[in-house]
Design a protein around this motif. Structure first.
Motif, PDB file in Angstrom:
ATOM      1  N   GLY A 279       8.989 -18.031   8.868  1.00  0.00           N
ATOM      2  CA  GLY A 279       8.761 -16.616   9.150  1.00  0.00           C
ATOM      3  C   GLY A 279       8.775 -15.766   7.894  1.00  0.00           C
ATOM      4  N   LEU A 280       8.723 -14.473   8.122  1.00  0.00           N
ATOM      5  CA  LEU A 280       8.731 -13.528   7.008  1.00  0.00           C
ATOM      6  C   LEU A 280      10.122 -13.399   6.410  1.00  0.00           C
ATOM      7  CD1 LEU A 280       6.542 -10.760   8.671  1.00  0.00           C
ATOM      8  CD2 LEU A 280       5.901 -12.089   6.644  1.00  0.00           C
ATOM      9  N   PRO A 281      10.216 -13.075   5.140  1.00  0.00           N
ATOM     10  CA  PRO A 281      11.534 -12.795   4.543  1.00  0.00           C
ATOM     11  C   PRO A 281      12.124 -11.511   5.138  1.00  0.00           C
ATOM     12  CG  PRO A 281       9.774 -12.332   2.974  1.00  0.00           C
ATOM     13  CD  PRO A 281       9.123 -12.991   4.147  1.00  0.00           C
ATOM     14  N   PRO A 282      13.381 -11.214   4.858  1.00  0.00           N
ATOM     15  CA  PRO A 282      14.047 -10.052   5.463  1.00  0.00           C
ATOM     16  C   PRO A 282      13.414  -8.704   5.121  1.00  0.00           C
ATOM     17  CG  PRO A 282      15.648 -11.524   4.464  1.00  0.00           C
ATOM     18  CD  PRO A 282      14.304 -11.988   4.012  1.00  0.00           C
ATOM     19  N   GLY A 283      12.668  -8.661   4.041  1.00  0.00           N
ATOM     20  CA  GLY A 283      12.037  -7.419   3.614  1.00  0.00           C
ATOM     21  C   GLY A 283      11.000  -7.710   2.556  1.00  0.00           C
ATOM     22  N   PRO A 284      10.310  -6.688   2.085  1.00  0.00           N
ATOM     23  CA  PRO A 284       9.255  -6.897   1.084  1.00  0.00           C
ATOM     24  C   PRO A 284       9.812  -7.394  -0.242  1.00  0.00           C
ATOM     25  CG  PRO A 284       9.665  -4.559   1.407  1.00  0.00           C
ATOM     26  CD  PRO A 284      10.442  -5.269   2.461  1.00  0.00           C
ATOM     27  N   ILE A 285       8.971  -8.080  -0.995  1.00  0.00           N
ATOM     28  CA  ILE A 285       9.365  -8.590  -2.307  1.00  0.00           C
ATOM     29  C   ILE A 285       8.860  -7.685  -3.426  1.00  0.00           C
ATOM     30  CG2 ILE A 285       9.534 -10.968  -1.515  1.00  0.00           C
ATOM     31  CD1 ILE A 285       6.744 -11.430  -2.769  1.00  0.00           C
ATOM     32  N   ALA A 286       8.238  -6.577  -3.035  1.00  0.00           N
ATOM     33  CA  ALA A 286       7.762  -5.577  -3.984  1.00  0.00           C
ATOM     34  C   ALA A 286       7.171  -4.427  -3.177  1.00  0.00           C
ATOM     35  CB  ALA A 286       6.696  -6.143  -4.926  1.00  0.00           C
ATOM     36  N   MET A 287       6.882  -3.330  -3.837  1.00  0.00           N
ATOM     37  CA  MET A 287       6.129  -2.273  -3.188  1.00  0.00           C
ATOM     38  C   MET A 287       4.706  -2.772  -3.002  1.00  0.00           C
ATOM     39  SD  MET A 287       5.451   1.625  -4.505  1.00  0.00           S
ATOM     40  CE  MET A 287       7.163   1.930  -4.885  1.00  0.00           C
ATOM     41  N   SER A 288       4.177  -2.582  -1.822  1.00  0.00           N
ATOM     42  CA  SER A 288       2.835  -3.068  -1.548  1.00  0.00           C
ATOM     43  C   SER A 288       1.809  -1.965  -1.718  1.00  0.00           C
ATOM     44  CB  SER A 288       2.762  -3.608  -0.121  1.00  0.00           C
ATOM     45  OG  SER A 288       1.442  -4.023   0.176  1.00  0.00           O
ATOM     46  N   SER A 289       0.665  -2.303  -2.281  1.00  0.00           N
ATOM     47  CA  SER A 289      -0.409  -1.327  -2.438  1.00  0.00           C
ATOM     48  C   SER A 289      -1.047  -1.045  -1.080  1.00  0.00           C
ATOM     49  CB  SER A 289      -1.463  -1.849  -3.404  1.00  0.00           C
ATOM     50  OG  SER A 289      -2.123  -2.969  -2.848  1.00  0.00           O
ATOM     51  N   ILE A 290      -1.730   0.081  -0.996  1.00  0.00           N
ATOM     52  CA  ILE A 290      -2.430   0.435   0.237  1.00  0.00           C
ATOM     53  C   ILE A 290      -3.495  -0.614   0.562  1.00  0.00           C
ATOM     54  CG2 ILE A 290      -3.990   2.134   1.278  1.00  0.00           C
ATOM     55  CD1 ILE A 290      -2.418   4.302  -0.204  1.00  0.00           C
ATOM     56  N   SER A 291      -4.157  -1.132  -0.458  1.00  0.00           N
ATOM     57  CA  SER A 291      -5.207  -2.133  -0.217  1.00  0.00           C
ATOM     58  C   SER A 291      -4.628  -3.394   0.422  1.00  0.00           C
ATOM     59  CB  SER A 291      -5.928  -2.479  -1.516  1.00  0.00           C
ATOM     60  OG  SER A 291      -5.054  -3.111  -2.438  1.00  0.00           O
ATOM     61  N   SER A 292      -3.415  -3.786   0.029  1.00  0.00           N
ATOM     62  CA  SER A 292      -2.801  -4.987   0.610  1.00  0.00           C
ATOM     63  C   SER A 292      -2.326  -4.722   2.034  1.00  0.00           C
ATOM     64  CB  SER A 292      -1.637  -5.453  -0.258  1.00  0.00           C
ATOM     65  OG  SER A 292      -2.088  -5.932  -1.504  1.00  0.00           O
ATOM     66  N   ILE A 293      -1.776  -3.533   2.280  1.00  0.00           N
ATOM     67  CA  ILE A 293      -1.336  -3.193   3.644  1.00  0.00           C
ATOM     68  C   ILE A 293      -2.534  -3.198   4.583  1.00  0.00           C
ATOM     69  CG2 ILE A 293      -0.332  -1.398   5.105  1.00  0.00           C
ATOM     70  CD1 ILE A 293       1.279  -0.474   2.635  1.00  0.00           C
ATOM     71  N   ASP A 294      -3.623  -2.554   4.157  1.00  0.00           N
ATOM     72  CA  ASP A 294      -4.811  -2.497   5.005  1.00  0.00           C
ATOM     73  C   ASP A 294      -5.481  -3.862   5.135  1.00  0.00           C
ATOM     74  OD1 ASP A 294      -4.539   0.145   5.715  1.00  0.00           O
ATOM     75  OD2 ASP A 294      -5.827   0.897   4.112  1.00  0.00           O
ATOM     76  N   ALA A 295      -5.311  -4.716   4.132  1.00  0.00           N
ATOM     77  CA  ALA A 295      -5.848  -6.073   4.234  1.00  0.00           C
ATOM     78  C   ALA A 295      -5.141  -6.845   5.343  1.00  0.00           C
ATOM     79  CB  ALA A 295      -5.696  -6.803   2.901  1.00  0.00           C
ATOM     80  N   VAL A 296      -3.840  -6.675   5.457  1.00  0.00           N
ATOM     81  CA  VAL A 296      -3.090  -7.334   6.530  1.00  0.00           C
ATOM     82  C   VAL A 296      -3.503  -6.773   7.888  1.00  0.00           C
ATOM     83  CG1 VAL A 296      -0.797  -7.685   7.529  1.00  0.00           C
ATOM     84  CG2 VAL A 296      -1.125  -7.916   5.057  1.00  0.00           C
ATOM     85  N   LEU A 297      -3.618  -5.459   7.976  1.00  0.00           N
ATOM     86  CA  LEU A 297      -3.967  -4.819   9.248  1.00  0.00           C
ATOM     87  C   LEU A 297      -5.400  -5.134   9.682  1.00  0.00           C
ATOM     88  CD1 LEU A 297      -2.315  -1.333   8.685  1.00  0.00           C
ATOM     89  CD2 LEU A 297      -1.534  -3.132  10.242  1.00  0.00           C
ATOM     90  N   ASN A 298      -6.236  -5.501   8.726  1.00  0.00           N
ATOM     91  CA  ASN A 298      -7.643  -5.813   9.014  1.00  0.00           C
ATOM     92  C   ASN A 298      -7.992  -7.214   8.525  1.00  0.00           C
ATOM     93  OD1 ASN A 298      -8.715  -2.952   9.874  1.00  0.00           O
ATOM     94  ND2 ASN A 298      -7.522  -2.609   8.007  1.00  0.00           N
ATOM     95  N   LEU A 299      -7.057  -8.146   8.684  1.00  0.00           N
ATOM     96  CA  LEU A 299      -7.231  -9.483   8.123  1.00  0.00           C
ATOM     97  C   LEU A 299      -8.400 -10.239   8.756  1.00  0.00           C
ATOM     98  CD1 LEU A 299      -6.002 -11.409  10.519  1.00  0.00           C
ATOM     99  CD2 LEU A 299      -3.822 -10.802   9.505  1.00  0.00           C
TER     100      LEU A 299
END
Length: 343
Positions: A279-299
Motif C-alpha cells: 500500500g501507500l506510505p503513511p504520507g507523501p515523501i515530498a511536496m507534489s507538483s500540480i502536474s503529478s497530482i493531476d496525473a494521478v487523478l487522470n491516470l
C-alpha cells in the motif's frame, strides 16, 4: 501706527519664512527622487518609533530629522508599536507622502514561491525567504502536533497541505497567517476541476492521491509519462502488490544525497519502505507538483505493472505488463548504461 505696521510686516516675514521652510523641508523636497526607482521599506512587527527612524535613516529617507519628528507628531504617525509591514515608497515621494503611506497607506505584498520541497522544515525555510518570520518560528508551528491536529492533519500527512505555486502574501504575515493561507489555497485547489470527485472515484482520499503523486514526482521528471506511471502504481494498489518504489526507500533512510538505491535502502524497516510494506506510505515523501497530482487523478487506464528507466540519458522509462518483459527492459537499461560509460 508705525509700530503696528512693523509688527504686521514682521509677522508676514515670519509666515513667509515658515512657509518657505515647510515647503523646502516637508512638502517640497523628494525623499525618493523622481528620477530614481521606488524604495522598499520593511518595518518589523513590534518596532518602536526610534527603530523606524533608524530604518528610514539607513535608507536615506529622512533629509531633515526635525521636520520628520514634527510632522510625525502632527500627523499622529508616532505610536507604539509602530505600524509594521513592507512598503514601497514611489519615486517622487515627499516626506509628507512617505509618512502618509507608512501611517495608513497600502502595504506592498510579496510573492511567496513554493516548489517541491521535501519536508515541512524545508517548507519553513523556503517561506522564510519571502516573509518576516524566520524559518524556526514557522517550523515550530509546523511541528506542533496539537496545531496540526486542529487543521485535520497528522505529522505524516501535513505535507499534503502545500500545493506548489506562487502566492501573494503580506511580508509581515505571521506563521499562522501563512498556514491559514495555505489551507485556503489547498481547499480551493481540490474544489476545482472535479478533483474531489475524481479522487472519490478512485476510492482514494485527497491525501492518498497526493501521497501517490509525490512518488510519481520523485520517479520521473518527464510530465508526458506521469499518467502512465501513476497507472502502474494504481494497478499495483488494486492487485495488493508491493509498490516497490525506490524513492520511498530513500525517504525512509533520509539518505537524500545518495547517487543510487542500494540494498541498505531497500532493507530499511520503515512504513515508508514500499519494498517491505504494501500500500501507500503513511504520507507523501515530498511536496507534489500540480502536474503529478493531476496525473494521478487522470491516470492512464492500462495493464502495465512495471517500469524501468531506459538508461539512455533521456529520463524516460520503458513499461511492461509482465515480469519477463520487465526483465528484458532491465537488461536494456544496463546495456545503455554500459554504452554511456556509466557502469
Amino acid at each position: 501706527m508705525k509700530t503696528l505696521l512693523r509688527l504686521v510686516f514682521f509677522l508676514l516675514l515670519l509666515a513667509l519664512g515658515l512657509g518657505v521652510y515647510a515647503y523646502y523641508n516637508v512638502l517640497g523636497p523628494e525623499v525618493v527622487p523622481a528620477s530614481a526607482g521606488a524604495v522598499v521599506v520593511e518595518i518589523p512587527t513590534g518596532s518602536s518609533y526610534e527603530e523606524v527612524v533608524d530604518i528610514l535613516n539607513e535608507q536615506g529617507l529622512i533629509p531633515d530629522a526635525q521636520s520628520f519628528g514634527l510632522l510625525a507628531e502632527r500627523m499622529n504617525y508616532r505610536k507604539e508599536p509602530m505600524r509594521s509591514g513592507r512598503f514601497e515608497i514611489p519615486a517622487g515621494s515627499t516626506l509628507l507622502d512617505m509618512i502618509r503611506l507608512l501611517r495608513n497607506g497600502p502595504r506592498s505584498p510579496v510573492q511567496v514561491v513554493l516548489t517541491t520541497e521535501r519536508e515541512p522544515i524545508n517548507v519553513a525555510a523556503k517561506a522564510a525567504r519571502f516573509i518576516e518570520p524566520d524559518s524556526q518560528a514557522i517550523a515550530q508551528l509546523l511541528q506542533d502536533e496539537l496545531f496540526i491536529d486542529s487543521l485535520g492533519y497528522t505529522k505524516e500527512t501535513l505535507m499534503t497541505l502545500f500545493i506548489p505555486n506562487t502566492y501573494e502574501l503580506y511580508w509581515n504575515s505571521s506563521p499562522r497567517d501563512f498556514v491559514a493561507r495555505m489551507q485556503k489555497e489547498h481547499d480551493n485547489f481540490w474544489n476545482q476541476n472535479g478533483r474531489l470527485a475524481k479522487a472519490a472515484a478512485m476510492d482514494l482520499t485527497p491525501a492518498e492521491v497526493y501521497t501517490l503523486a509525490s512518488i510519481v514526482e520523485k520517479e520521473t521528471l518527464q510530465n508526458s509519462e506521469k499518467k502512465r506511471m501513476a497507472g502502474v502504481y494504481y494497478n499495483r494498489i488494486k492487485k495488493g502488490m508491493l509498490l516497490q518504489a525506490d524513492p520511498t526507500a530513500v525517504f525512509a533512510t533520509r539518505d537524500f544525497n545518495t547517487p543510487r538505491v542500494t540494498n541498505y535502502h531497500l532493507s530499511i524497516d520503515s512504513p515508508y519502505n514500499t519494498y517491505k510494506y504494501a500500500g501507500l506510505p503513511p504520507g507523501p515523501i515530498a511536496m507534489s507538483s500540480i502536474s503529478s497530482i493531476d496525473a494521478v487523478l487522470n491516470l492512464e487506464d492500462h495493464d502495465y505493472l512495471y517500469f524501468c528507466a531506459k538508461g539512455d540519458g533521456t529520463g524516460f522509462h520503458n513499461f511492461a505488463k509482465s515480469l519477463a518483459q520487465h526483465n528484458r527492459n532491465a537488461a536494456i537499461y544496463r546495456a545503455n548504461l554500459r554504452k554511456r560509460g556509466k557502469r
